[in-house]
Write an enzyme that holds these catalytic residues in place. Structure first.
Site, short mmCIF file in Angstrom:
data_model
loop_
_atom_site.label_atom_id
_atom_site.label_comp_id
_atom_site.label_asym_id
_atom_site.label_seq_id
_atom_site.Cartn_x
_atom_site.Cartn_y
_atom_site.Cartn_z
N GLY A 262 0.84 -0.98 -0.33
CA GLY A 262 -0.46 0.32 -0.40
C GLY A 262 0.78 0.89 0.03
O GLY A 262 2.28 1.47 0.11
N TRP A 263 0.12 2.67 0.16
CA TRP A 263 0.99 3.55 0.22
C TRP A 263 1.76 3.72 0.57
O TRP A 263 3.29 4.45 0.69
CB TRP A 263 0.14 4.95 -0.57
CG TRP A 263 0.37 6.50 0.04
CD1 TRP A 263 0.40 7.10 0.97
CD2 TRP A 263 1.78 6.86 -1.27
NE1 TRP A 263 1.49 8.52 0.59
CE2 TRP A 263 2.32 8.04 -0.64
CE3 TRP A 263 1.92 6.74 -2.66
CZ2 TRP A 263 3.19 8.57 -1.68
CZ3 TRP A 263 2.87 7.12 -3.14
CH2 TRP A 263 3.22 7.87 -2.88
N ASP B 79 -1.16 -10.42 -4.19
CA ASP B 79 -0.71 -9.06 -5.25
C ASP B 79 0.02 -8.28 -4.69
O ASP B 79 -0.31 -7.64 -2.98
CB ASP B 79 -2.38 -7.92 -5.08
CG ASP B 79 -2.25 -7.08 -5.60
OD1 ASP B 79 -2.18 -7.14 -7.24
OD2 ASP B 79 -2.44 -5.55 -5.57
N ASP C 84 2.04 -4.65 -3.59
CA ASP C 84 1.60 -3.28 -3.89
C ASP C 84 2.52 -2.14 -3.08
O ASP C 84 2.74 -1.63 -2.09
CB ASP C 84 0.16 -3.05 -3.52
CG ASP C 84 -0.20 -1.48 -3.66
OD1 ASP C 84 0.28 -0.69 -4.48
OD2 ASP C 84 -1.32 -1.09 -2.89
N GLU D 83 5.15 0.48 -3.79
CA GLU D 83 4.74 2.15 -4.55
C GLU D 83 6.19 2.72 -4.01
O GLU D 83 6.40 3.98 -3.21
CB GLU D 83 3.38 2.45 -3.72
CG GLU D 83 2.11 1.87 -4.13
CD GLU D 83 1.09 2.52 -3.73
OE1 GLU D 83 1.05 3.57 -3.66
OE2 GLU D 83 0.04 1.85 -3.78
N TYR D 84 6.99 2.97 -4.42
CA TYR D 84 6.87 2.25 -6.14
C TYR D 84 8.45 1.81 -6.25
O TYR D 84 9.50 2.55 -5.34
CB TYR D 84 6.97 3.40 -7.68
CG TYR D 84 5.28 4.25 -6.38
CD1 TYR D 84 4.36 3.83 -7.59
CD2 TYR D 84 5.13 5.54 -6.51
CE1 TYR D 84 3.42 4.27 -7.15
CE2 TYR D 84 4.22 6.32 -6.69
CZ TYR D 84 3.05 4.98 -6.53
OH TYR D 84 1.88 5.66 -6.66
N TYR E 167 -6.11 5.83 -11.06
CA TYR E 167 -6.72 6.99 -10.21
C TYR E 167 -5.32 7.84 -9.29
O TYR E 167 -4.32 7.00 -9.73
CB TYR E 167 -7.43 6.70 -9.01
CG TYR E 167 -6.81 5.53 -8.86
CD1 TYR E 167 -5.62 4.70 -7.70
CD2 TYR E 167 -7.76 4.37 -9.00
CE1 TYR E 167 -5.59 4.07 -7.13
CE2 TYR E 167 -7.55 2.53 -8.54
CZ TYR E 167 -6.12 2.80 -7.63
OH TYR E 167 -6.11 1.65 -6.88
#
Length: 364
Positions: free
Chosen positions: A95-96, A132, A134, A136-137, A205
């Protein structure tokens, strides 16, 4: 003899075409989910193909489920498959703000193997369908202060390789990909990675994000000028890079981004402003009302809605029912793998964004 050969050739062509058509009929509706074990039951799970539990994190280099609450949620999500045979449950890492150790942890072969083995153990324990990523990045700046380095790009490739070999073919393997050009250009070796993953979840997004001092469409389907990021721009880039269409999943936003101190020029679009917290889709109907001073606009070229409040000089951008339907039609027309979104708890329980996607998906 020529006639027989021609008939055989045409039969093969027709057979191949049918296989290809069947292959591309697969359209997944994928929900990122941050809720608990009870809230999920309020949603129309039967309209989803995949739920991505968000998030797990790294602990001592291993995939870690953070709490007893998260464990209960994952177990309950897996139990939903009994009534919903089409449903797959996937765990998401990061996640972020959740992948701070990733660059360092995945920088060595031993670190990558350690993580891959932990993913297999956790997946087998919970009986989930896959992972998955995630992060970033890789190789470019994400959350300020998080380590990133050029070696992240080849290390990401090696990470995907060891995950696939450790998990085997039966497990789902995907990653959340930035939908903006710098990520597309610098973070991933697409030719090496694409064959090893089931799908690439394009985060189309936040293309205008919380760090931007200028308003714009944060999740447009199309670019309105050559410099503007968009869903279509990312998709076309990846198709040209050789990624199969059926492995590309585009993203929908179930939340707005807002800016204040925006002058009433062009209804606030592409104007200077200060970003602040937006609203969830489930609250749009009570937030963005004429009584509250808001006016609704729809950019037909971008296929993106926006709102402007002249009284408070406030601008908002997001997806809505109209734009999410346009994105879903786009997925069908391009024969992409589906549509994912951030995130399910922001939607209405009924007749919301998921329902809009499902209606278009199932329409003949």
């Amino acid at each position: 003899m020529k006639q027989i050969s021609l008939i055989a050739f045409l039969s093969i062509c027709l057979f191949s075409t049918n296989i290809f058509a069947q292959k591309n009929k697969k359209f997944d509706i994928i929900a990122y989910y941050t809720g608990d074990s009870k809230l999920i039951d309020e949603y129309e799970v039967n309209k989803l193909n995949q739920i991505i539990f968000s998030f797990c994190h790294l602990k001592d280099g291993k995939l870690s489920v953070d709490s007893t609450k998260d464990s209960l949620t994952i177990k309950h999500l897996v139990s939903l498959k009994t009534k919903n045979p089409q449903l797959k449950i996937v765990l998401s890492l990061g996640g972020w703000g959740g992948c701070e150790p990733c660059s360092n942890a995945f920088s060595t072969a031993d670190g990558r193997l350690k993580f891959a083995k932990s993913v297999k153990e956790v997946s087998d324990y919970f009986k989930v369908d896959g992972l998955d990523l995630d992060w970033e990045y890789p190789a470019i700046e994400g959350l300020p202060g998080h380590l990133f380095q050029p070696a992240d790009k080849p290390n990401f490739t090696e990470l995907i390789k060891i995950l696939r070999s450790t998990l085997g073919k039966k497990y789902e393997l995907s990653f959340a990909a930035g939908g903006f050009q710098k990520y597309l250009d610098e973070s991933i070796d697409w030719k090496a990675v694409a064959p090893l993953v089931n799908r690439i979840n394009i985060m189309s997004y936040d293309l205008v994000n919380g760090y931007s001092k200028v308003t714009g469409h944060h999740t447009p389907l199309y670019s309105t000028n050559p410099k503007e990021e968009s869903t279509d721009r990312a998709v076309e880039f990846l198709l040209k890079a050789g990624v199969p269409a059926e492995k590309l999943v585009i993203g929908g936003a179930f939340y707005t981004r807002q800016w204040k101190n925006v002058e009433n020029i062009n209804n606030g679009l592409y104007q200077a402003g200060e970003h602040f917290q937006g609203a969830d889709f489930k609250n749009y109907a009570t937030t963005y009302t004429e009584a509250n001073g808001w006016k609704y606009f729809y950019d037909e070229k971008a296929q993106a809605p926006y709102w402007y409040n002249e009284g408070t000089k406030t601008f908002a951008t997001s997806d809505d029912i109209k734009s999410i339907k346009a994105k879903t039609e786009y997925v069908k027309s391009k024969k992409l793998g589906g549509i994912m979104f951030w995130e399910l708890t922001l939607d209405s329980f009924r007749d919301g964004m998921v329902n809009a996607i499902y209606e278009v998906k199932t329409a003949k």
